[in-house]
Write a protein that holds these residues in place. Structure first.
Motif, PDB file in Angstrom:
ATOM      1  N   UNK A   1      46.570  13.586  39.773  1.00 34.73           N
ATOM      2  CA  UNK A   1      45.890  14.442  40.567  1.00 34.73           C
ATOM      3  C   UNK A   1      45.428  15.660  40.289  1.00 34.73           C
ATOM      4  N   UNK A   2      44.020  15.919  40.231  1.00 40.46           N
ATOM      5  CA  UNK A   2      43.560  16.800  39.760  1.00 40.46           C
ATOM      6  C   UNK A   2      42.942  17.763  41.064  1.00 40.46           C
ATOM      7  N   UNK A   3      43.707  18.873  41.352  1.00 42.57           N
ATOM      8  CA  UNK A   3      43.107  19.682  42.507  1.00 42.57           C
ATOM      9  C   UNK A   3      41.864  20.363  42.232  1.00 42.57           C
ATOM     10  N   UNK A   4      41.611  20.404  41.240  1.00 46.31           N
ATOM     11  CA  UNK A   4      40.225  21.135  40.972  1.00 46.31           C
ATOM     12  C   UNK A   4      39.057  20.376  40.999  1.00 46.31           C
ATOM     13  N   UNK A   5      39.034  18.878  40.885  1.00 43.99           N
ATOM     14  CA  UNK A   5      38.128  17.805  41.037  1.00 43.99           C
ATOM     15  C   UNK A   5      37.914  17.775  42.584  1.00 43.99           C
ATOM     16  N   UNK A   6      39.028  17.710  43.395  1.00 48.79           N
ATOM     17  CA  UNK A   6      39.109  17.475  44.621  1.00 48.79           C
ATOM     18  C   UNK A   6      38.453  18.525  45.380  1.00 48.79           C
ATOM     19  N   UNK A   7      38.721  19.754  44.793  1.00 51.81           N
ATOM     20  CA  UNK A   7      38.147  20.823  45.741  1.00 51.81           C
ATOM     21  C   UNK A   7      37.648  22.049  44.447  1.00 51.81           C
ATOM     22  N   UNK A   8      36.237  21.951  44.106  1.00 54.56           N
ATOM     23  CA  UNK A   8      35.809  23.085  43.084  1.00 54.56           C
ATOM     24  C   UNK A   8      35.978  24.157  43.407  1.00 54.56           C
ATOM     25  N   UNK A   9      35.897  24.711  44.756  1.00 56.27           N
ATOM     26  CA  UNK A   9      36.045  26.158  45.223  1.00 56.27           C
ATOM     27  C   UNK A   9      37.473  26.696  44.853  1.00 56.27           C
ATOM     28  N   UNK A  10      38.257  25.868  44.867  1.00 55.38           N
ATOM     29  CA  UNK A  10      39.812  26.316  44.452  1.00 55.38           C
ATOM     30  C   UNK A  10      39.882  27.033  43.001  1.00 55.38           C
ATOM     31  N   UNK A  11      38.800  26.355  42.053  1.00 51.23           N
ATOM     32  CA  UNK A  11      38.965  26.928  40.714  1.00 51.23           C
ATOM     33  C   UNK A  11      38.183  28.039  40.710  1.00 51.23           C
ATOM     34  N   UNK A  12      37.145  28.273  41.487  1.00 48.79           N
ATOM     35  CA  UNK A  12      36.539  29.505  41.545  1.00 48.79           C
ATOM     36  C   UNK A  12      37.224  30.637  42.166  1.00 48.79           C
ATOM     37  N   UNK A  13      38.135  30.165  43.286  1.00 48.87           N
ATOM     38  CA  UNK A  13      39.089  31.092  43.810  1.00 48.87           C
ATOM     39  C   UNK A  13      40.024  31.681  42.882  1.00 48.87           C
ATOM     40  N   UNK A  14      40.416  30.580  42.374  1.00 46.79           N
ATOM     41  CA  UNK A  14      41.825  31.017  41.310  1.00 46.79           C
ATOM     42  C   UNK A  14      41.347  31.842  40.417  1.00 46.79           C
ATOM     43  N   UNK A  15      40.336  31.539  39.622  1.00 46.16           N
ATOM     44  CA  UNK A  15      39.602  32.477  38.771  1.00 46.16           C
ATOM     45  C   UNK A  15      39.244  33.896  39.338  1.00 46.16           C
ATOM     46  N   UNK A  16      38.810  34.106  40.424  1.00 43.17           N
ATOM     47  CA  UNK A  16      38.371  35.339  40.884  1.00 43.17           C
ATOM     48  C   UNK A  16      39.670  36.176  41.313  1.00 43.17           C
ATOM     49  N   UNK A  17      40.824  35.472  41.761  1.00 47.79           N
ATOM     50  CA  UNK A  17      42.106  36.102  41.871  1.00 47.79           C
ATOM     51  C   UNK A  17      42.614  36.590  40.489  1.00 47.79           C
ATOM     52  N   UNK A  18      42.595  35.688  39.694  1.00 46.52           N
ATOM     53  CA  UNK A  18      43.129  36.255  38.225  1.00 46.52           C
ATOM     54  C   UNK A  18      42.246  37.375  37.620  1.00 46.52           C
ATOM     55  N   UNK A  19      41.042  37.304  37.831  1.00 48.74           N
ATOM     56  CA  UNK A  19      40.086  38.366  37.187  1.00 48.74           C
ATOM     57  C   UNK A  19      40.565  39.562  38.094  1.00 48.74           C
ATOM     58  N   UNK A  20      40.621  39.459  39.423  1.00 46.53           N
ATOM     59  CA  UNK A  20      40.494  40.848  40.137  1.00 46.53           C
ATOM     60  C   UNK A  20      42.077  41.468  39.909  1.00 46.53           C
ATOM     61  N   UNK A  21      43.291  40.621  39.784  1.00 47.89           N
ATOM     62  CA  UNK A  21      44.272  41.081  39.393  1.00 47.89           C
ATOM     63  C   UNK A  21      44.423  42.053  38.033  1.00 47.89           C
ATOM     64  N   UNK A  22      43.516  41.346  36.865  1.00 47.94           N
ATOM     65  CA  UNK A  22      43.478  42.143  35.892  1.00 47.94           C
ATOM     66  C   UNK A  22      42.736  43.351  35.852  1.00 47.94           C
ATOM     67  N   UNK A  23      41.298  43.337  36.644  1.00 49.58           N
ATOM     68  CA  UNK A  23      40.928  44.644  36.986  1.00 49.58           C
ATOM     69  C   UNK A  23      41.520  45.563  37.678  1.00 49.58           C
ATOM     70  N   UNK A  24      42.451  45.020  38.707  1.00 44.83           N
ATOM     71  CA  UNK A  24      43.347  46.075  39.587  1.00 44.83           C
ATOM     72  C   UNK A  24      44.009  46.885  38.540  1.00 44.83           C
ATOM     73  N   UNK A  25      44.945  45.833  37.512  1.00 44.60           N
ATOM     74  CA  UNK A  25      45.885  46.629  36.841  1.00 44.60           C
ATOM     75  C   UNK A  25      45.197  47.581  35.535  1.00 44.60           C
TER      76      UNK A  25
END
Length: 127
Positions: A1-25
């Motif tokens: 089961x590939x959750x990113x294929x099922x919900x492509x918006x989840x990949x975008x959201x996960x990427x945005x969260x990781x980027x914002x954590x890096x920028x915040x640090x």
């Protein structure tokens, strides 16, 4: 089961969260590093001015500290204007005005607290 294929918006959201954590640090580290600059100036400039003798130079240690910090903040504001579509003069002066507002606020709060607790007059000749 590939959750990113099922919900492509989840990949975008996960990427945005990781980027914002890096920028915040990085932003937190930047604030920590740049807060050391004025503190260092306020500690070492009065010591230097008082060691050479205030009456010999006619320079107030407080005025010199604020002037040096204002020049640094002006340069920081000019550098900040490179990332935005705005005048370097506006950003430079705005940054210096924020610095002066912070200094006046801190002094006012400190003076108010000292008056509220009944602290005797503080000797500012060392500044």
């Amino acid at each position: 089961f590939d959750e990113y294929k099922e919900d492509p918006d989840k990949h975008i959201l996960d990427t945005a969260i990781v980027d914002s954590e890096k920028e915040g640090f990085i932003m937190m580290l930047s604030f920590c590093m740049f807060s050391v600059i004025p503190s260092t100036i306020y500690v070492f400039v009065p010591e230097y001015v008082n060691s050479i003798g205030v009456e010999d130079t006619g320079i107030s240690a407080s005025s010199l500290s604020i002037s040096i910090t204002s020049v640094i903040m002006l340069l920081l504001g000019i550098w900040k204007s490179k990332f935005f579509d705005s005048s370097w003069v506006v950003f430079g002066i705005e940054t210096v005005m924020v610095l002066l507002l912070c200094i006046m606020s801190a002094y006012g709060i400190g003076y108010g607290l000292a008056s509220a607790i009944g602290t005797p007059n503080i000797d500012t000749s060392a500044m």
